[in-house]
Scaffold this motif. Structure first.
Motif, mmCIF file in Angstrom:
data_model
loop_
_atom_site.group_PDB
_atom_site.id
_atom_site.type_symbol
_atom_site.label_atom_id
_atom_site.label_comp_id
_atom_site.label_asym_id
_atom_site.label_seq_id
_atom_site.Cartn_x
_atom_site.Cartn_y
_atom_site.Cartn_z
ATOM 1 N N SER A 33 -5.936 79.152 -47.740
ATOM 2 C CA SER A 33 -5.326 78.361 -48.814
ATOM 3 C C SER A 33 -5.598 78.994 -50.174
ATOM 4 C CB SER A 33 -5.858 76.924 -48.796
ATOM 5 O OG SER A 33 -5.440 76.261 -47.635
ATOM 6 N N LEU A 34 -6.814 79.465 -50.381
ATOM 7 C CA LEU A 34 -7.152 80.100 -51.658
ATOM 8 C C LEU A 34 -6.386 81.405 -51.837
ATOM 9 C CD1 LEU A 34 -10.998 79.448 -51.651
ATOM 10 C CD2 LEU A 34 -9.279 78.352 -53.116
ATOM 11 N N THR A 35 -6.228 82.159 -50.763
ATOM 12 C CA THR A 35 -5.479 83.418 -50.816
ATOM 13 C C THR A 35 -4.011 83.158 -51.167
ATOM 14 O OG1 THR A 35 -6.968 84.428 -49.215
ATOM 15 C CG2 THR A 35 -4.814 85.465 -49.481
ATOM 16 N N ALA A 36 -3.476 82.037 -50.696
ATOM 17 C CA ALA A 36 -2.074 81.703 -50.953
ATOM 18 C C ALA A 36 -1.844 81.153 -52.366
ATOM 19 C CB ALA A 36 -1.586 80.690 -49.921
ATOM 20 N N ASP A 73 -2.803 76.547 -64.380
ATOM 21 C CA ASP A 73 -3.629 76.372 -63.186
ATOM 22 C C ASP A 73 -3.015 77.142 -62.028
ATOM 23 O OD1 ASP A 73 -5.368 74.659 -64.491
ATOM 24 O OD2 ASP A 73 -4.437 72.829 -63.705
ATOM 25 N N TYR A 74 -3.818 77.390 -61.003
ATOM 26 C CA TYR A 74 -3.313 77.977 -59.763
ATOM 27 C C TYR A 74 -2.586 76.878 -58.994
ATOM 28 C CZ TYR A 74 -6.159 82.115 -60.503
ATOM 29 O OH TYR A 74 -6.687 83.262 -61.013
ATOM 30 N N THR A 75 -1.530 77.236 -58.287
ATOM 31 C CA THR A 75 -0.828 76.280 -57.437
ATOM 32 C C THR A 75 -0.773 76.831 -56.015
ATOM 33 O OG1 THR A 75 1.351 77.213 -57.939
ATOM 34 C CG2 THR A 75 0.609 75.356 -59.306
ATOM 35 N N VAL A 76 -0.788 75.914 -55.070
ATOM 36 C CA VAL A 76 -0.727 76.292 -53.660
ATOM 37 C C VAL A 76 -0.140 75.130 -52.868
ATOM 38 C CG1 VAL A 76 -3.112 75.522 -53.203
ATOM 39 C CG2 VAL A 76 -2.055 77.237 -51.721
ATOM 40 N N VAL A 77 0.666 75.453 -51.876
ATOM 41 C CA VAL A 77 1.209 74.433 -50.982
ATOM 42 C C VAL A 77 0.210 74.229 -49.850
ATOM 43 C CG1 VAL A 77 3.072 73.844 -49.386
ATOM 44 C CG2 VAL A 77 3.589 74.986 -51.558
ATOM 45 N N ILE A 78 -0.247 73.004 -49.713
ATOM 46 C CA ILE A 78 -1.183 72.638 -48.648
ATOM 47 C C ILE A 78 -0.596 71.422 -47.945
ATOM 48 C CG2 ILE A 78 -3.522 71.903 -48.063
ATOM 49 C CD1 ILE A 78 -4.476 73.224 -50.664
ATOM 50 N N ASN A 79 -0.324 71.557 -46.661
ATOM 51 C CA ASN A 79 0.308 70.477 -45.900
ATOM 52 C C ASN A 79 -0.689 69.578 -45.192
ATOM 53 O OD1 ASN A 79 3.037 71.077 -46.480
ATOM 54 N ND2 ASN A 79 2.900 72.824 -45.114
ATOM 55 N N SER A 80 -1.960 69.714 -45.525
ATOM 56 C CA SER A 80 -2.978 68.912 -44.862
ATOM 57 C C SER A 80 -3.924 68.308 -45.891
ATOM 58 C CB SER A 80 -3.774 69.777 -43.884
ATOM 59 O OG SER A 80 -4.847 69.041 -43.354
ATOM 60 N N GLU A 97 -11.578 69.083 -47.887
ATOM 61 C CA GLU A 97 -12.637 70.079 -47.652
ATOM 62 C C GLU A 97 -12.829 70.981 -48.874
ATOM 63 O OE1 GLU A 97 -14.830 70.372 -45.047
ATOM 64 O OE2 GLU A 97 -13.968 68.466 -44.406
ATOM 65 N N LEU A 98 -11.734 71.345 -49.545
ATOM 66 C CA LEU A 98 -11.856 72.129 -50.776
ATOM 67 C C LEU A 98 -12.623 71.345 -51.831
ATOM 68 C CD1 LEU A 98 -8.282 73.716 -50.978
ATOM 69 C CD2 LEU A 98 -10.443 74.975 -50.715
ATOM 70 N N ASN A 99 -12.319 70.060 -51.963
ATOM 71 C CA ASN A 99 -13.014 69.237 -52.946
ATOM 72 C C ASN A 99 -14.479 69.014 -52.578
ATOM 73 O OD1 ASN A 99 -11.029 68.969 -54.926
ATOM 74 N ND2 ASN A 99 -10.001 67.350 -53.765
ATOM 75 N N ASN A 143 -11.989 80.082 -59.162
ATOM 76 C CA ASN A 143 -12.898 81.233 -59.137
ATOM 77 C C ASN A 143 -14.199 80.913 -58.413
ATOM 78 O OD1 ASN A 143 -11.184 83.058 -60.446
ATOM 79 N ND2 ASN A 143 -11.760 82.255 -62.453
ATOM 80 N N ARG A 144 -14.708 79.710 -58.586
ATOM 81 C CA ARG A 144 -15.950 79.331 -57.896
ATOM 82 C C ARG A 144 -15.715 79.182 -56.391
ATOM 83 N NH1 ARG A 144 -19.904 77.142 -61.455
ATOM 84 N NH2 ARG A 144 -21.258 77.136 -59.619
ATOM 85 N N LEU A 145 -14.559 78.639 -56.012
ATOM 86 C CA LEU A 145 -14.230 78.532 -54.583
ATOM 87 C C LEU A 145 -14.065 79.918 -53.963
ATOM 88 C CD1 LEU A 145 -11.707 75.544 -54.622
ATOM 89 C CD2 LEU A 145 -13.923 75.589 -53.445
ATOM 90 N N CYS A 146 -13.385 80.803 -54.666
ATOM 91 C CA CYS A 146 -13.199 82.180 -54.165
ATOM 92 C C CYS A 146 -14.550 82.858 -53.974
ATOM 93 C CB CYS A 146 -12.321 82.988 -55.116
ATOM 94 S SG CYS A 146 -10.572 82.545 -55.027
ATOM 95 N N ALA A 147 -15.459 82.670 -54.914
ATOM 96 C CA ALA A 147 -16.785 83.270 -54.806
ATOM 97 C C ALA A 147 -17.532 82.698 -53.593
ATOM 98 C CB ALA A 147 -17.581 83.035 -56.093
#
Length: 189
Positions: free
Chosen positions: A119-122, A131-138, A144-146, A177-181
């Motif tokens: 999801s982060l890669t997408a 902000d970064y945007t991403v399509v998440i269907n779940s 879990e990201l939060n 950036n913190r999630l990616c790290a």
């Protein structure tokens, strides 16, 4: 061990099952073989007395765990996929996925991390001011990201739904950036 099974399906049944599994008729054999591995593992665990269930929900959770490990190649499926396989509503599927992630959290840790990393890669953004945007269907992936953000630093902005969208989410640059790290994902510019 190589196991071979022969199914006699009518063309209409093949088309129906392929549609449910989200593949074409030519790929149906491969998809069913992935599911076959999950079902055989379920039976072997039962035969050996490793998994004896008292409740139907426990069996469904275990079946979903096995499908995640085999048929879904270690990716946590979205609610619509689970609904089509388990004949459940989206709400029931969301609850089932959440239960599996919680009950089998140590066994699924790498699978959850792989799903979050994907999801982060997408995620992307049009310019440095957005902000970064991403399509998440779940919803479970968003949750879990939060949770990961809360573990990192409770003052970070949560992943939130983009206003006016069905399944597009926004992630602030600092949270992204913190999630990616945390997950070892190279950040997108």
């Amino acid at each position: 061990m190589q196991i071979t099974a022969t199914l006699n399906l009518a063309p209409a049944e093949e088309a129906e099952i392929a549609a449910i599994l989200g593949c074409n008729a030519a790929d149906l054999n491969t998809r069913l073989n992935a599911c076959l591995g999950a079902s055989i593992n379920e039976y072997l665990a039962m035969f050996r007395g490793q998994k004896v269930f008292k409740r139907g929900s426990d069996m469904l959770e275990y079946r979903l765990l096995l499908l995640i490990e085999t048929a879904f190649n270690g990716v946590i499926p979205d609610e619509r996929t689970v609904s089509s396989l388990f004949q459940t509503t989206l709400t029931e599927s969301r609850s089932l996925i959440r239960s599996v992630i919680s009950k089998y959290q140590y066994q699924l840790r790498t699978h959850v991390e792989r799903t979050l990393s994907a999801s982060l890669t997408a995620a992307s953004r049009q310019n440095n001011a957005l902000d970064y945007t991403v399509v998440i269907n779940s919803q479970n992936v968003v949750d879990e990201l939060n949770k990961a953000l809360a573990d990192i630093d409770g003052s970070l902005s949560p992943v939130g739904k983009k206003k006016g969208s069905v399944s597009t989410y926004e992630i602030s640059p600092s949270s992204y950036n913190r999630l990616c790290a945390k997950f070892g994902v190279p950040p997108n510019p």
